[in-house]
Design an enzyme around this catalytic site. Sequence first.
Site, PDB file in Angstrom:
ATOM      1  N   SER A 193       0.851  -1.178   0.000  1.00  0.00           N
ATOM      2  CA  SER A 193       0.000   0.000   0.000  1.00  0.00           C
ATOM      3  C   SER A 193       0.892   1.234   0.000  1.00  0.00           C
ATOM      4  CB  SER A 193      -0.885   0.005   1.251  1.00  0.00           C
ATOM      5  OG  SER A 193      -1.504   1.262   1.436  1.00  0.00           O
ATOM      6  N   TYR A 216      -2.580  -0.531  10.132  1.00  0.00           N
ATOM      7  CA  TYR A 216      -2.474  -0.842   8.699  1.00  0.00           C
ATOM      8  C   TYR A 216      -1.118  -0.410   8.151  1.00  0.00           C
ATOM      9  CZ  TYR A 216      -3.748  -0.895   3.732  1.00  0.00           C
ATOM     10  OH  TYR A 216      -3.792  -1.138   2.374  1.00  0.00           O
TER      11      TYR A 216
END
Length: 265
Positions: free
Chosen positions: A143, A156
Amino acid sequence: MKRLQNRVAVVTGAAGGMGRAHCRRLAEEGADIIAVDLEENAADMVAVAEEVESLGRRCVTGFADVRDPLAVEEALNTGVTRLGRLDTVVANAGVYADLAPTWELSDNSWQRALDINLTGVWHTVRAAGPHLGSGASIVIVGSTNGIKGGAAAAHYSASKHAVVGLARTLANELGPQGIRVNTVHPGSVATPMILNADVYAKLLPDLPNPTRDDAARVLAQRTILPVPWVEPVDIGNAVLFLASDESRYITGIQLVVDAGLTQKV
């Protein structure tokens, strides 16, 4: 000759928006697919298999939670037994949920993100390792939060930063065997992981009931190119490149697909 003709790829998180795009894109270029996801997504997995088979390729579906190493190993071994080989690993399964400032995150939210986004990748790669040979490619889906930090997403972001370190280590360990390891880092992608009410509320905390259009306006301000997000196929194209011989001497890199999100000043 298609770029992945008669090769076999395993994709975790195959039932989701990006996972399904990876399965389709690799199958379009000649790969047979081992699609792995949770049993609760069985109906979506049927659709994935039908889509792959409509392209003239074989698809073996397996059910496993990537937090369970034995289940991952069983699903992968079954797929390899039926399809005869393994050339590409796409460690795609991940979660982006329970968004909150760091001091408000629960222990469960923190641990779930690490268990799925990091340990789940390790389980996948470890199970695949014995089946891989020279010329194989491992692609870990990271990501932009694995390149830079992100507010209200410490769990995350930490997990996605960690898989970069894992991939770099694996590249060094597996390179002498002719196996490449790289990460792909999407920005915002038009899938339910981003296009949902929780994310809209995070983006516009002062607006009651923000909509997709409201979120698009905010996200478009963060990118260099004039789009709020990229499409799943754009990530699939990056995965395809790293799976193919076109990237035969590329390993240990972070390929960012984010419409300029991480570069905007």
